[in-house]
Write a protein that holds these residues in place. Structure first.
Motif, PDB file in Angstrom:
ATOM      1  N   SER A   1      -6.217  11.798 -21.754  1.00  0.00           N
ATOM      2  CA  SER A   1      -5.359  12.850 -21.193  1.00  0.00           C
ATOM      3  C   SER A   1      -4.072  12.213 -20.693  1.00  0.00           C
ATOM      4  CB  SER A   1      -6.071  13.519 -20.019  1.00  0.00           C
ATOM      5  OG  SER A   1      -5.185  14.328 -19.284  1.00  0.00           O
TER       6      SER A   1
ATOM      7  N   THR B   1      -3.052  16.432 -17.869  1.00  0.00           N
ATOM      8  CA  THR B   1      -4.077  16.934 -16.959  1.00  0.00           C
ATOM      9  C   THR B   1      -4.427  15.864 -15.924  1.00  0.00           C
ATOM     10  OG1 THR B   1      -4.892  18.179 -18.840  1.00  0.00           O
ATOM     11  CG2 THR B   1      -6.292  18.136 -16.905  1.00  0.00           C
TER      12      THR B   1
ATOM     13  N   PRO C   1      -0.507  18.120 -25.866  1.00  0.00           N
ATOM     14  CA  PRO C   1       0.536  17.506 -26.689  1.00  0.00           C
ATOM     15  C   PRO C   1       0.769  18.273 -27.997  1.00  0.00           C
ATOM     16  CG  PRO C   1      -1.535  16.317 -26.959  1.00  0.00           C
ATOM     17  CD  PRO C   1      -1.774  17.354 -25.899  1.00  0.00           C
TER      18      PRO C   1
HETATM   19  N1   CP Z   1      -2.581  20.110 -21.850  1.00  0.00           N
HETATM   20  C1   CP Z   1      -3.417  19.059 -21.790  1.00  0.00           C
HETATM   21  O1   CP Z   1      -4.625  19.210 -21.535  1.00  0.00           O
HETATM   22  O2   CP Z   1      -2.827  17.848 -22.039  1.00  0.00           O
HETATM   23  P1   CP Z   1      -3.555  16.439 -21.906  1.00  0.00           P
HETATM   24  O3   CP Z   1      -4.593  16.360 -23.001  1.00  0.00           O
HETATM   25  O4   CP Z   1      -2.469  15.411 -22.064  1.00  0.00           O
HETATM   26  O5   CP Z   1      -4.199  16.386 -20.549  1.00  0.00           O
END
Ligand code: CP
Length: 298
Positions: free
Chosen positions: A48, A51, A260
């Motif tokens: 992540s 998040t 992303p």
């Molecule tokens: N939107 C979202 O969950 O992005 P990440 O996977 O970078 O946390």
């Protein structure tokens, strides 16, 4: 609120209470001390950027202490420890566990063991409820309301957990209608579709509906969830939102994306007034501060 596993764990009143708290935290300056006696675990068994970092920032800004990990390999799971025992250990150290895991249902499983609140930061292809909070807070900030708006969700509607959470969160509101735009292989799963209480129209062609949309929610094709890479290759570039499509949108309509992104939004769209996905990402910190405060604040 205690555990937040699904977008359905929040009532309409919960959504609005968190939006109001997020408004307050958006304007607060410096570090607050509401959670100075709390420890928050960030248990990220899957990768992540947004998040993990926005939850971390939110915790720091409320004065909490933060522990955790950002990959399974850096924990004793790599030595064979199971999820239940890992959750039991984090219960010893912290007042709340923010958890991301590759398996559907893992957050619910953790909540059945945990004595401290579990916040689901994404469980497999199941749900990502705090992303739905951010998505709808963005709509609320821009339009001042969610009811009566026309939404379109485009891309991978089968494996994107943010889609499941957003569709479920919208059952707490009254959208005018929701278009579901996907290739046939990536349609919303039947059990989700059957649970929705607002008008839904499925299509493969964004050009058929683009003029009607207030909120275009674009998703990445979730390569990591495909069992068969050949199937991913068939759909990987099903849609690219480009300036040709965007030029047909209503003047005040917006484009969101949980990010992303890979190639599904042409970079040139970023410069248009419709592109709100980076603004959306910026709202993650006040929304997650609001959620922590709601769950852990005195
Ligand atoms: N939107 C979202 O969950 O992005 P990440 O996977 O970078 O946390």
């Amino acid at each position: 609120l205690k555990h937040v596993i699904s977008a359905l764990d929040l009532t309409r009143d919960d959504y609005f209470r968190i939006f109001e708290l997020a408004d307050k935290f958006s304007t607060s300056k410096g570090k607050l001390s509401y959670l100075s006696n709390k420890v928050i675990s960030l248990a990220f068994f899957e990768p992540s950027t947004r998040t993990a970092q926005s939850f971390h920032t939110a915790a720091i800004k409320l004065g909490a202490n933060v522990i955790g990990f950002s990959s399974e390999e850096s924990t004793s799971v790599a030595k064979g420890e199971n999820l239940a025992d890992t959750i039991r250990m984090l219960n010893n150290y912290s007042n709340c566990i923010v958890m991301r895991h590759k398996y559907d249902g893992s957050a619910l499983f953790a909540s059945e063991i945990s004595e401290v609140p579990i916040i689901n930061a994404g469980d497999g292809k199941h749900e990502h409820p705090t992303q739905a909070l951010i998505d709808l807070y963005t709509v609320y900030k821009i339009f001042n309301e969610i009811d009566g708006r026309t939404f379109a969700l485009l891309g991978d509607l089968k494996y994107a957990r943010t889609v499941n959470s957003l569709l479920r969160a919208l059952t707490r509101f009254k959208p005018k209608k929701v278009f579901l735009i996907s290739p046939p292989q990536l349609k919303v799963r039947r059990e989700i579709l059957d649970s929705l209480n607002y008008p839904v129209i499925e299509t493969q062609n964004p050009y058929e509906v683009i003029q009607d949309i207030d909120v275009l929610y674009v998703t990445r094709i979730q390569k990591e969830r495909f069992v068969d890479e050949v199937e991913y290759e068939k759909v990987k570039e099903s849609y690219v939102v480009d300036n040709k499509l965007v030029s047909m949108m209503k003047k005040d309509s917006i484009i969101l994306h949980p990010l992303p992104r890979v190639n599904e939004i042409d970079r040139r769209v970023d410069k248009t007034p419709h592109a709100k996905y980076f603004y959306q990402a910026s709202l993650a910190v006040p929304v997650r501060m609001a959620l922590f405060y709601d769950i852990l604040g005195e």
